[in-house]
Write a protein that holds these residues in place. Structure first.
Motif, PDB file in Angstrom:
ATOM      1  N   VAL A  43       7.171  51.216 -32.850  1.00 24.67           N
ATOM      2  CA  VAL A  43       8.428  51.976 -32.786  1.00 24.67           C
ATOM      3  C   VAL A  43       9.526  51.231 -33.548  1.00 24.67           C
ATOM      4  O   VAL A  43      10.241  51.808 -34.363  1.00 24.67           O
ATOM      5  N   GLU A  44       9.644  49.946 -33.281  1.00 25.09           N
ATOM      6  CA  GLU A  44      10.690  49.125 -33.910  1.00 25.09           C
ATOM      7  C   GLU A  44      10.558  49.106 -35.431  1.00 25.09           C
ATOM      8  O   GLU A  44      11.549  49.106 -36.150  1.00 25.09           O
ATOM      9  N   GLN A  45       9.328  49.133 -35.932  1.00 22.44           N
ATOM     10  CA  GLN A  45       9.092  49.110 -37.379  1.00 22.44           C
ATOM     11  C   GLN A  45       9.114  50.508 -38.002  1.00 22.44           C
ATOM     12  O   GLN A  45       8.907  50.655 -39.201  1.00 22.44           O
ATOM     13  N   GLY A  46       9.337  51.537 -37.174  1.00 21.35           N
ATOM     14  CA  GLY A  46       9.450  52.892 -37.692  1.00 21.35           C
ATOM     15  C   GLY A  46       8.129  53.582 -37.976  1.00 21.35           C
ATOM     16  O   GLY A  46       8.095  54.614 -38.646  1.00 21.35           O
ATOM     17  N   HIS A  47       7.031  53.040 -37.449  1.00 20.65           N
ATOM     18  CA  HIS A  47       5.717  53.638 -37.682  1.00 20.65           C
ATOM     19  C   HIS A  47       5.373  54.746 -36.703  1.00 20.65           C
ATOM     20  O   HIS A  47       4.469  55.544 -36.966  1.00 20.65           O
ATOM     21  N   ALA A  48       6.038  54.761 -35.542  1.00 20.72           N
ATOM     22  CA  ALA A  48       5.665  55.708 -34.491  1.00 20.72           C
ATOM     23  C   ALA A  48       6.901  56.149 -33.714  1.00 20.72           C
ATOM     24  O   ALA A  48       7.950  55.496 -33.761  1.00 20.72           O
ATOM     25  N   ILE A  49       6.737  57.250 -32.994  1.00 19.09           N
ATOM     26  CA  ILE A  49       7.797  57.791 -32.147  1.00 19.09           C
ATOM     27  C   ILE A  49       7.352  57.665 -30.698  1.00 19.09           C
ATOM     28  O   ILE A  49       6.248  58.082 -30.341  1.00 19.09           O
ATOM     29  N   LEU A  50       8.229  57.090 -29.877  1.00 18.41           N
ATOM     30  CA  LEU A  50       7.940  56.928 -28.460  1.00 18.41           C
ATOM     31  C   LEU A  50       8.483  58.126 -27.696  1.00 18.41           C
ATOM     32  O   LEU A  50       9.671  58.457 -27.802  1.00 18.41           O
ATOM     33  N   VAL A  51       7.599  58.784 -26.937  1.00 18.21           N
ATOM     34  CA  VAL A  51       7.983  59.941 -26.130  1.00 18.21           C
ATOM     35  C   VAL A  51       7.776  59.586 -24.660  1.00 18.21           C
ATOM     36  O   VAL A  51       6.664  59.268 -24.240  1.00 18.21           O
ATOM     37  N   ASP A  52       8.859  59.625 -23.903  1.00 16.05           N
ATOM     38  CA  ASP A  52       8.832  59.356 -22.473  1.00 16.05           C
ATOM     39  C   ASP A  52       8.513  60.667 -21.766  1.00 16.05           C
ATOM     40  O   ASP A  52       9.264  61.633 -21.874  1.00 16.05           O
ATOM     41  N   VAL A  53       7.390  60.713 -21.045  1.00 16.45           N
ATOM     42  CA  VAL A  53       6.962  61.958 -20.411  1.00 16.45           C
ATOM     43  C   VAL A  53       7.296  61.991 -18.913  1.00 16.45           C
ATOM     44  O   VAL A  53       6.869  62.898 -18.205  1.00 16.45           O
ATOM     45  N   ALA A  72       9.493  65.872 -20.562  1.00 11.25           N
ATOM     46  CA  ALA A  72       8.793  65.701 -19.283  1.00 11.25           C
ATOM     47  C   ALA A  72       7.438  66.405 -19.292  1.00 11.25           C
ATOM     48  O   ALA A  72       7.340  67.561 -19.691  1.00 11.25           O
ATOM     49  N   TRP A  73       6.411  65.693 -18.858  1.00 13.47           N
ATOM     50  CA  TRP A  73       5.084  66.284 -18.671  1.00 13.47           C
ATOM     51  C   TRP A  73       5.091  67.126 -17.402  1.00 13.47           C
ATOM     52  O   TRP A  73       4.496  68.186 -17.331  1.00 13.47           O
ATOM     53  N   ALA A  74       5.794  66.636 -16.388  1.00 14.30           N
ATOM     54  CA  ALA A  74       5.952  67.333 -15.116  1.00 14.30           C
ATOM     55  C   ALA A  74       7.418  67.199 -14.707  1.00 14.30           C
ATOM     56  O   ALA A  74       8.115  66.307 -15.177  1.00 14.30           O
ATOM     57  N   THR A  75       7.876  68.076 -13.834  1.00  8.82           N
ATOM     58  CA  THR A  75       9.288  68.071 -13.479  1.00  8.82           C
ATOM     59  C   THR A  75       9.481  67.969 -11.971  1.00  8.82           C
ATOM     60  O   THR A  75       8.624  68.364 -11.189  1.00  8.82           O
ATOM     61  N   GLY A  76      10.648  67.441 -11.601  1.00  8.74           N
ATOM     62  CA  GLY A  76      11.035  67.365 -10.199  1.00  8.74           C
ATOM     63  C   GLY A  76      10.194  66.389  -9.400  1.00  8.74           C
ATOM     64  O   GLY A  76       9.283  65.741  -9.903  1.00  8.74           O
ATOM     65  N   THR A  77      10.517  66.286  -8.128  1.00 10.85           N
ATOM     66  CA  THR A  77       9.801  65.360  -7.257  1.00 10.85           C
ATOM     67  C   THR A  77       8.401  65.851  -6.911  1.00 10.85           C
ATOM     68  O   THR A  77       7.552  65.085  -6.488  1.00 10.85           O
ATOM     69  N   ALA A  78       8.142  67.144  -7.101  1.00  9.11           N
ATOM     70  CA  ALA A  78       6.807  67.696  -6.844  1.00  9.11           C
ATOM     71  C   ALA A  78       5.890  67.559  -8.062  1.00  9.11           C
ATOM     72  O   ALA A  78       4.715  67.905  -7.994  1.00  9.11           O
ATOM     73  N   PHE A  79       6.421  67.055  -9.161  1.00 13.45           N
ATOM     74  CA  PHE A  79       5.661  66.897 -10.400  1.00 13.45           C
ATOM     75  C   PHE A  79       5.000  68.205 -10.843  1.00 13.45           C
ATOM     76  O   PHE A  79       3.810  68.235 -11.179  1.00 13.45           O
ATOM     77  N   ASN A  80       5.779  69.274 -10.865  1.00 18.10           N
ATOM     78  CA  ASN A  80       5.269  70.554 -11.368  1.00 18.10           C
ATOM     79  C   ASN A  80       5.090  70.449 -12.874  1.00 18.10           C
ATOM     80  O   ASN A  80       6.003  70.038 -13.592  1.00 18.10           O
ATOM     81  N   ASN A  82       5.106  70.894 -16.665  1.00 20.77           N
ATOM     82  CA  ASN A  82       6.046  71.533 -17.585  1.00 20.77           C
ATOM     83  C   ASN A  82       5.251  72.432 -18.537  1.00 20.77           C
ATOM     84  O   ASN A  82       4.555  71.926 -19.420  1.00 20.77           O
ATOM     85  N   PRO A  83       5.361  73.758 -18.397  1.00 17.68           N
ATOM     86  CA  PRO A  83       4.577  74.653 -19.249  1.00 17.68           C
ATOM     87  C   PRO A  83       5.029  74.632 -20.716  1.00 17.68           C
ATOM     88  O   PRO A  83       4.306  75.092 -21.598  1.00 17.68           O
ATOM     89  N   ARG A  84       6.197  74.066 -21.002  1.00 19.30           N
ATOM     90  CA  ARG A  84       6.732  74.004 -22.364  1.00 19.30           C
ATOM     91  C   ARG A  84       6.461  72.666 -23.054  1.00 19.30           C
ATOM     92  O   ARG A  84       6.928  72.426 -24.162  1.00 19.30           O
ATOM     93  N   PHE A  85       5.713  71.777 -22.408  1.00 23.60           N
ATOM     94  CA  PHE A  85       5.529  70.431 -22.938  1.00 23.60           C
ATOM     95  C   PHE A  85       5.055  70.431 -24.390  1.00 23.60           C
ATOM     96  O   PHE A  85       5.648  69.782 -25.250  1.00 23.60           O
ATOM     97  N   LEU A  86       3.993  71.138 -24.692  1.00 23.27           N
ATOM     98  CA  LEU A  86       3.427  71.111 -26.047  1.00 23.27           C
ATOM     99  C   LEU A  86       4.375  71.722 -27.076  1.00 23.27           C
ATOM    100  O   LEU A  86       4.503  71.202 -28.190  1.00 23.27           O
ATOM    101  N   ARG A 108      -0.099  59.766 -16.231  1.00 25.72           N
ATOM    102  CA  ARG A 108       0.398  61.067 -16.695  1.00 25.72           C
ATOM    103  C   ARG A 108       0.460  61.122 -18.208  1.00 25.72           C
ATOM    104  O   ARG A 108       0.170  62.155 -18.810  1.00 25.72           O
ATOM    105  N   SER A 109       0.811  60.017 -18.837  1.00 26.39           N
ATOM    106  CA  SER A 109       0.870  60.011 -20.303  1.00 26.39           C
ATOM    107  C   SER A 109      -0.527  60.187 -20.897  1.00 26.39           C
ATOM    108  O   SER A 109      -0.675  60.779 -21.963  1.00 26.39           O
ATOM    109  N   ALA A 110      -1.557  59.714 -20.211  1.00 27.29           N
ATOM    110  CA  ALA A 110      -2.932  59.948 -20.677  1.00 27.29           C
ATOM    111  C   ALA A 110      -3.280  61.432 -20.569  1.00 27.29           C
ATOM    112  O   ALA A 110      -3.919  61.991 -21.473  1.00 27.29           O
ATOM    113  N   LEU A 111      -2.871  62.080 -19.482  1.00 30.21           N
ATOM    114  CA  LEU A 111      -3.092  63.529 -19.349  1.00 30.21           C
ATOM    115  C   LEU A 111      -2.354  64.285 -20.458  1.00 30.21           C
ATOM    116  O   LEU A 111      -2.893  65.211 -21.057  1.00 30.21           O
ATOM    117  N   ALA A 112      -1.115  63.874 -20.712  1.00 31.92           N
ATOM    118  CA  ALA A 112      -0.325  64.509 -21.766  1.00 31.92           C
ATOM    119  C   ALA A 112      -0.961  64.275 -23.137  1.00 31.92           C
ATOM    120  O   ALA A 112      -0.971  65.168 -23.988  1.00 31.92           O
TER     121      ALA A 112
END
Length: 157
Positions: A43-53, A72-80, A82-86, A108-112
């Protein structure tokens, strides 16, 4: 805010090759997985983009990486889920970039990553250990591994 990360002779190509080897060895359904220190270097060298899910709540109350994009891969405290993730990933990042996905512990990032790879994101990687790391024997995070334990850049508002 920049962190000095000791990566020795690690190069862009070596980091990605090791991440892809990890995927092969662990039979992952996406491009690869890499250590937090390697992720930050890319990320620091500009080779990749970090996405916090992680959820908005996690980012607000636990902290976040300043250079990250939040989807967000999932939302809220119930971790629903996110149907718009992709769609959000495609519109905010694009399928032609090297994408590094980060969550609390790397699960969760592996699932995403699996979902993104299946949707045509050819270079999507999971950040192992996540932002807070694995649970220790006392069921607490931030003590055995993770982005924060490696003292990589992060903020908390």
């Amino acid at each position: 805010m920049n962190a000095q990360v000791n990566v020795g002779s690690a190069s862009f190509e070596n980091i990605l090759s090791e991440a892809q080897q990890y995927a092969t060895e662990h039979e992952l359904d996406f491009t690869g997985s890499l250590k937090p220190t390697d992720a930050w270097l890319l990320v620091e060298q500009g080779h990749a983009i970090l996405v916090d899910v992680r959820t908005n709540e996690e980012r607000k109350f636990v902290g976040y990486v300043p250079e990250s994009i939040h989807i967000a891969w999932a939302t809220g405290t119930a971790f629903n889920r996110n149907p718009r993730f992709l769609k959000e990933l495609d519109s905010k990042v694009g399928k032609d970039k090297i994408i590094l996905l980060l969550c609390r512990s790397g699960k969760r990032s592996a699932l995403a990553a699996t979902a993104a790879f299946s949707a045509g994101f050819a270079q999507v990687y999971n950040v192992l250990e996540g932002f807070e790391g694995d649970l220790n024997t006392h069921k607490q995070r931030n003590s055995t591994n993770g982005w924060r334990l490696h003292q990589l850049p992060w903020l908390q508002d």
